[in-house]
Design a protein around this motif. Structure first.
Motif, PDB file in Angstrom:
ATOM      1  N   LYS A 211     -33.063  13.128 -19.772  1.00 16.26           N
ATOM      2  CA  LYS A 211     -31.865  12.964 -18.949  1.00 16.26           C
ATOM      3  C   LYS A 211     -31.176  11.626 -19.219  1.00 16.26           C
TER       4      LYS A 211
ATOM      5  N   GLU B  28     -26.383   7.472 -14.294  1.00 15.20           N
ATOM      6  CA  GLU B  28     -26.335   8.168 -13.003  1.00 15.20           C
ATOM      7  C   GLU B  28     -27.272   9.365 -12.986  1.00 15.20           C
ATOM      8  N   GLU B  29     -27.329  10.092 -14.100  1.00 12.83           N
ATOM      9  CA  GLU B  29     -28.153  11.299 -14.177  1.00 12.83           C
ATOM     10  C   GLU B  29     -29.639  10.978 -14.016  1.00 12.83           C
TER      11      GLU B  29
ATOM     12  N   ASN C  69     -31.093   8.086 -13.080  1.00 12.81           N
ATOM     13  CA  ASN C  69     -31.391   7.322 -11.866  1.00 12.81           C
ATOM     14  C   ASN C  69     -31.440   8.245 -10.650  1.00 12.81           C
ATOM     15  N   HIS C  70     -30.539   9.231 -10.617  1.00  6.06           N
ATOM     16  CA  HIS C  70     -30.553  10.226  -9.533  1.00  6.06           C
ATOM     17  C   HIS C  70     -31.828  11.056  -9.603  1.00  6.06           C
ATOM     18  N   TYR C  71     -32.258  11.378 -10.820  1.00  8.48           N
ATOM     19  CA  TYR C  71     -33.497  12.139 -11.019  1.00  8.48           C
ATOM     20  C   TYR C  71     -34.693  11.370 -10.471  1.00  8.48           C
TER      21      TYR C  71
ATOM     22  N   HIS D 115     -34.687   9.251  -8.034  1.00  2.48           N
ATOM     23  CA  HIS D 115     -34.614   9.330  -6.577  1.00  2.48           C
ATOM     24  C   HIS D 115     -35.029  10.720  -6.095  1.00  2.48           C
ATOM     25  N   TRP D 116     -34.580  11.759  -6.804  1.00  2.26           N
ATOM     26  CA  TRP D 116     -34.888  13.142  -6.428  1.00  2.26           C
ATOM     27  C   TRP D 116     -36.387  13.393  -6.423  1.00  2.26           C
TER      28      TRP D 116
ATOM     29  N   HIS E  51     -34.280   2.427 -10.977  1.00  2.00           N
ATOM     30  CA  HIS E  51     -33.249   2.294 -12.006  1.00  2.00           C
ATOM     31  C   HIS E  51     -33.896   2.451 -13.386  1.00  2.00           C
TER      32      HIS E  51
END
Length: 223
Positions: A36, A42-43, A45-47, A49-50, A144
């Motif tokens: 990713k 963003e992709e 870093n969001h992963y 968190h998810w 991050h």
């Protein structure tokens, strides 16, 4: 009953096979997650968190992630312990080395033990680098991974350690998957060719997928 199974060679090989398959499933998912990074900060870093919110609201924050970690630790310990004990048992049964290497013995087979040691040391380094930030070369930022990965693979030693470990992983998977199939009774004369092909392809895909990340950083594709 459990102690009797564990003490037997077949029991230890079964533990090795099952724990190895658990780790293999994780590796496939981990590789997909790593890729990713090519879709931007963003992709991935969001992963990151998810991963900590999976199962909410039934599961509390990070509970699922910690459950996965516990399962992986158990799998790694079980795999390493059974491998070590089987190795000692094998040496005890044949204290004198063979005069010649066994015919048809592959490079992956001969290096399984050293490959396991390399991977064990790498796991410790990898966790201290990108999970806890203890030995991270840059300013480690929690949640991050994009910047943290760039920091690691901007150093020559980060690339060397990672790529050597991934190559060892490829050989380990190539031989280990086929061996696990034999241990669990999946293998047969009619299936051996297909199983070896699957093991080779999966090992190649995992190696290429993991190596793509440091190569992406080194070539400036990821920056």
């Amino acid at each position: 009953m459990a102690r009797t199974v564990w003490d037997s060679t077949v029991g230890k090989k079964t533990v090795m096979a099952v724990s190895g398959l658990v780790m293999l499933l994780y590796l496939v998912a981990h590789m997909i997650g790593n890729l990713k990074i090519f879709f931007g900060p963003e992709e991935i870093n969001h992963y990151a968190h998810w991963l900590r919110t999976v199962g909410e609201p039934f599961m509390h924050y990070e509970w699922t992630l910690w459950l996965i970690r516990v399962v992986l630790v158990v799998a790694v310990v079980a795999h390493a312990t059974s491998a070590y004990q089987l190795s000692r048992r094998d040496i005890g049964a044949r204290p004198t080395k063979y005069a010649n290497r066994k015919a048809g013995r592959s490079f992956a087979t001969r290096t399984m033990r050293w490959g396991g040691v390399i991977l064990g040391l790498f796991i410790v380094w990898h966790i201290l680098d990108l999970t806890t930030g203890t030995v991270h070369p840059g300013g480690y930022e929690h949640l991050h991974p994009y910047q943290n990965i760039i920091d690691t693979f901007s150093t020559w030693y980060g690339n060397v350690v990672y790529i050597v470990a991934v190559v060892a992983l490829g050989f380990h998977v190539r031989h280990g998957l086929w061996s696990a199939a034999q241990t669990l009774g999946v293998g047969s004369r009619s299936r051996d060719r297909a199983l070896k092909t699957v093991a080779n392809v999966l090992a190649l895909l995992l190696t290429a997928g993991f190596v793509a990340v440091p190569v992406g950083v080194m070539t400036g594709v990821v920056s």
